[in-house]
Design a protein around this motif. Structure first.
Motif, PDB file in Angstrom:
ATOM      1  N   TYR A   1       8.100  -7.730  -7.396  1.00 23.93           N
ATOM      2  CA  TYR A   1       6.635  -6.961  -7.182  1.00 23.93           C
ATOM      3  C   TYR A   1       6.150  -6.904  -8.863  1.00 23.93           C
ATOM      4  CZ  TYR A   1       3.929  -2.620  -7.081  1.00 23.93           C
ATOM      5  OH  TYR A   1       2.872  -1.756  -7.052  1.00 23.93           O
ATOM      6  N   CYS A   2       4.934  -7.491  -8.756  1.00 21.25           N
ATOM      7  CA  CYS A   2       4.164  -7.313 -10.115  1.00 21.25           C
ATOM      8  C   CYS A   2       3.584  -6.066 -10.236  1.00 21.25           C
ATOM      9  CB  CYS A   2       3.083  -8.543 -10.256  1.00 21.25           C
ATOM     10  SG  CYS A   2       2.205  -8.585 -11.667  1.00 21.25           S
ATOM     11  N   THR A   3       3.776  -5.285 -11.455  1.00 21.19           N
ATOM     12  CA  THR A   3       3.418  -4.242 -11.887  1.00 21.19           C
ATOM     13  C   THR A   3       1.711  -4.368 -12.155  1.00 21.19           C
ATOM     14  OG1 THR A   3       3.942  -4.213 -14.119  1.00 21.19           O
ATOM     15  CG2 THR A   3       5.308  -3.320 -12.282  1.00 21.19           C
ATOM     16  N   GLU A   4       1.325  -5.379 -12.499  1.00 20.56           N
ATOM     17  CA  GLU A   4       0.009  -5.428 -12.866  1.00 20.56           C
ATOM     18  C   GLU A   4      -0.980  -5.876 -11.730  1.00 20.56           C
ATOM     19  OE1 GLU A   4      -1.352  -5.480 -16.344  1.00 20.56           O
ATOM     20  OE2 GLU A   4       1.012  -4.453 -16.583  1.00 20.56           O
TER      21      GLU A   4
ATOM     22  N   CYS B   1      19.909  -5.983   3.561  1.00 26.48           N
ATOM     23  CA  CYS B   1      19.721  -5.732   2.193  1.00 26.48           C
ATOM     24  C   CYS B   1      18.241  -6.165   1.439  1.00 26.48           C
ATOM     25  CB  CYS B   1      21.011  -6.456   1.459  1.00 26.48           C
ATOM     26  SG  CYS B   1      20.931  -6.488  -0.418  1.00 26.48           S
ATOM     27  N   SER B   2      17.742  -5.632   1.018  1.00 25.82           N
ATOM     28  CA  SER B   2      16.400  -5.886   0.208  1.00 25.82           C
ATOM     29  C   SER B   2      16.489  -5.447  -0.930  1.00 25.82           C
ATOM     30  CB  SER B   2      15.193  -5.117   0.941  1.00 25.82           C
ATOM     31  OG  SER B   2      14.083  -5.394   0.471  1.00 25.82           O
ATOM     32  N   ILE B   3      16.270  -6.267  -2.043  1.00 21.18           N
ATOM     33  CA  ILE B   3      16.124  -6.376  -3.247  1.00 21.18           C
ATOM     34  C   ILE B   3      14.727  -6.582  -3.790  1.00 21.18           C
ATOM     35  CG2 ILE B   3      17.189  -6.942  -5.528  1.00 21.18           C
ATOM     36  CD1 ILE B   3      19.646  -7.813  -3.907  1.00 21.18           C
ATOM     37  N   THR B   4      14.319  -5.651  -4.555  1.00 15.85           N
ATOM     38  CA  THR B   4      12.752  -5.809  -5.299  1.00 15.85           C
ATOM     39  C   THR B   4      13.048  -5.906  -6.890  1.00 15.85           C
ATOM     40  OG1 THR B   4      11.763  -4.548  -3.730  1.00 15.85           O
ATOM     41  CG2 THR B   4      10.737  -4.955  -5.446  1.00 15.85           C
ATOM     42  N   ILE B   5      12.570  -6.894  -7.118  1.00 14.97           N
ATOM     43  CA  ILE B   5      12.681  -7.181  -8.739  1.00 14.97           C
ATOM     44  C   ILE B   5      11.180  -6.632  -9.352  1.00 14.97           C
ATOM     45  CG2 ILE B   5      12.885  -8.754 -10.611  1.00 14.97           C
ATOM     46  CD1 ILE B   5      14.465 -10.505  -8.576  1.00 14.97           C
ATOM     47  N   THR B   6      11.126  -5.984 -10.178  1.00 14.44           N
ATOM     48  CA  THR B   6       9.925  -5.266 -10.404  1.00 14.44           C
ATOM     49  C   THR B   6       9.651  -6.067 -12.102  1.00 14.44           C
ATOM     50  OG1 THR B   6      10.222  -3.315  -9.435  1.00 14.44           O
ATOM     51  CG2 THR B   6       8.449  -3.400 -11.258  1.00 14.44           C
ATOM     52  N   GLY B   7       8.414  -6.363 -12.152  1.00 18.36           N
ATOM     53  CA  GLY B   7       7.795  -7.197 -13.806  1.00 18.36           C
ATOM     54  C   GLY B   7       6.560  -7.469 -13.558  1.00 18.36           C
ATOM     55  N   ILE B   8       6.255  -8.729 -14.243  1.00 16.16           N
ATOM     56  CA  ILE B   8       4.989  -9.050 -14.437  1.00 16.16           C
ATOM     57  C   ILE B   8       4.978 -10.567 -14.047  1.00 16.16           C
ATOM     58  CG2 ILE B   8       2.876  -9.715 -15.825  1.00 16.16           C
ATOM     59  CD1 ILE B   8       4.164  -7.438 -17.839  1.00 16.16           C
TER      60      ILE B   8
ATOM     61  N   THR C   1       7.881   1.646  -6.538  1.00 11.51           N
ATOM     62  CA  THR C   1       7.439   1.325  -7.605  1.00 11.51           C
ATOM     63  C   THR C   1       7.973   2.211  -8.831  1.00 11.51           C
ATOM     64  OG1 THR C   1       5.538   2.781  -7.591  1.00 11.51           O
ATOM     65  CG2 THR C   1       5.259   0.976  -6.509  1.00 11.51           C
ATOM     66  N   GLN C   2       7.585   1.701 -10.211  1.00 13.65           N
ATOM     67  CA  GLN C   2       7.991   2.307 -11.468  1.00 13.65           C
ATOM     68  C   GLN C   2       7.628   3.759 -11.530  1.00 13.65           C
ATOM     69  OE1 GLN C   2       6.310  -0.341 -14.171  1.00 13.65           O
ATOM     70  NE2 GLN C   2       8.151  -0.805 -14.946  1.00 13.65           N
ATOM     71  N   GLY C   3       6.393   4.169 -10.660  1.00 15.42           N
ATOM     72  CA  GLY C   3       6.253   5.431 -10.844  1.00 15.42           C
ATOM     73  C   GLY C   3       6.663   6.303  -9.856  1.00 15.42           C
ATOM     74  N   LYS C   4       7.748   5.663  -9.280  1.00 14.34           N
ATOM     75  CA  LYS C   4       8.726   6.470  -8.082  1.00 14.34           C
ATOM     76  C   LYS C   4       7.627   6.485  -6.749  1.00 14.34           C
ATOM     77  CE  LYS C   4      12.191   7.026 -10.669  1.00 14.34           C
ATOM     78  NZ  LYS C   4      12.576   6.039 -11.149  1.00 14.34           N
ATOM     79  N   ILE C   5       6.392   5.813  -6.644  1.00 13.62           N
ATOM     80  CA  ILE C   5       5.913   5.775  -5.507  1.00 13.62           C
ATOM     81  C   ILE C   5       6.156   4.783  -4.351  1.00 13.62           C
ATOM     82  CG2 ILE C   5       3.133   5.391  -4.543  1.00 13.62           C
ATOM     83  CD1 ILE C   5       2.537   6.442  -7.231  1.00 13.62           C
ATOM     84  N   ILE C   6       6.135   5.066  -3.215  1.00 15.33           N
ATOM     85  CA  ILE C   6       6.881   4.172  -2.090  1.00 15.33           C
ATOM     86  C   ILE C   6       5.471   3.299  -1.762  1.00 15.33           C
ATOM     87  CG2 ILE C   6       7.977   3.796  -0.095  1.00 15.33           C
ATOM     88  CD1 ILE C   6       9.369   6.284  -0.547  1.00 15.33           C
TER      89      ILE C   6
ATOM     90  N   LEU D   1       0.603  -1.058  -0.002  1.00 16.83           N
ATOM     91  CA  LEU D   1      -0.035  -0.133   0.066  1.00 16.83           C
ATOM     92  C   LEU D   1       0.898   1.149  -0.016  1.00 16.83           C
ATOM     93  CD1 LEU D   1      -2.531  -0.998   2.626  1.00 16.83           C
ATOM     94  CD2 LEU D   1      -2.930  -0.986   0.153  1.00 16.83           C
ATOM     95  N   SER D   2       0.519   2.294  -0.778  1.00 18.76           N
ATOM     96  CA  SER D   2       0.928   3.549  -0.703  1.00 18.76           C
ATOM     97  C   SER D   2       0.433   4.222   0.670  1.00 18.76           C
ATOM     98  CB  SER D   2       0.568   4.398  -1.938  1.00 18.76           C
ATOM     99  OG  SER D   2      -0.700   4.811  -1.710  1.00 18.76           O
ATOM    100  N   GLU D   3       1.347   5.377   0.881  1.00 16.69           N
ATOM    101  CA  GLU D   3       0.835   6.287   1.984  1.00 16.69           C
ATOM    102  C   GLU D   3      -0.689   6.572   1.804  1.00 16.69           C
ATOM    103  OE1 GLU D   3       3.754   9.700   2.059  1.00 16.69           O
ATOM    104  OE2 GLU D   3       5.228   8.155   2.636  1.00 16.69           O
ATOM    105  N   SER D   4      -0.916   7.099   0.537  1.00 15.14           N
ATOM    106  CA  SER D   4      -2.360   7.455   0.555  1.00 15.14           C
ATOM    107  C   SER D   4      -3.368   6.252   0.830  1.00 15.14           C
ATOM    108  CB  SER D   4      -2.663   8.272  -0.763  1.00 15.14           C
ATOM    109  OG  SER D   4      -2.275   7.289  -1.864  1.00 15.14           O
ATOM    110  N   ASP D   5      -3.006   5.266   0.022  1.00 12.67           N
ATOM    111  CA  ASP D   5      -3.771   4.109   0.499  1.00 12.67           C
ATOM    112  C   ASP D   5      -4.146   3.809   1.896  1.00 12.67           C
ATOM    113  OD1 ASP D   5      -3.826   3.591  -2.184  1.00 12.67           O
ATOM    114  OD2 ASP D   5      -2.147   2.176  -2.285  1.00 12.67           O
ATOM    115  N   ILE D   6      -2.958   4.034   2.743  1.00 13.27           N
ATOM    116  CA  ILE D   6      -3.078   3.745   4.118  1.00 13.27           C
ATOM    117  C   ILE D   6      -3.933   4.873   4.555  1.00 13.27           C
ATOM    118  CG2 ILE D   6      -1.725   3.571   6.258  1.00 13.27           C
ATOM    119  CD1 ILE D   6       0.585   2.350   4.264  1.00 13.27           C
TER     120      ILE D   6
END
Length: 136
Positions: free
Chosen positions: A91-94, A119-126, A68-73, A33-38
């Motif tokens: 992290y699935c962008t869909e 160390c936390s690595i996030t792979i973004t895709g579908i 995320t891709q939109g630079k949203i945390i 969830l984003s800050e605004s979602d919370i």
């Protein structure tokens, strides 16, 4: 699963109403969830308390922030709170779901004299499910 107050107590954080509300909201969500979602889901927390609580939850590795891709945390619950360990998620962008990824490759080594804490690595895709629905 242990209660939110038990989780906070385990990490020496007081179970304030703000922390409990924020953590309950994040844990009950299927996707990060984003800050605004919370904020939309909890209304009783003022801005300063909200950001202080998020900061405390991040510092203790109870939650993690994903850019995320939109630079949203977006924030997700760390299911295995691994201090001093590396975690990798997909992290699935869909569908915006997070999936833990098994680590088989060699990870980067920090330079000599540096001290790694986490160390936390996030792979973004579908994800596989969304790929199948896109291909239909």
């Amino acid at each position: 699963m242990e209660s939110v107050k038990e989780i906070l107590h385990r990490y020496n954080l007081r179970g304030t109403s703000a922390r409990v509300a924020i953590l309950n909201t994040i844990i009950s969500s299927e996707a990060p969830l984003s800050e605004s979602d919370i904020k939309k889901r909890i209304h009783e927390v003022d801005r300063v308390t909200f950001y202080r609580s998020i900061k405390n939850l991040l510092e203790t590795n109870i939650i993690q922030g994903i850019i995320t891709q939109g630079k949203i945390i977006k924030y997700a619950f760390c299911t295995e709170n691994k201090n001093n360990e590396t975690s990798v998620q997909f992290y699935c962008t869909e569908c915006q779901r997070m999936t833990d990824v098994e680590i088989k490759a060699q990870l980067p080594v920090v330079p000599q004299g540096y001290t790694e804490k986490t160390c936390s690595i996030t792979i973004t895709g579908i994800c596989k499910t969304c790929n199948k629905s896109i291909q239909k």
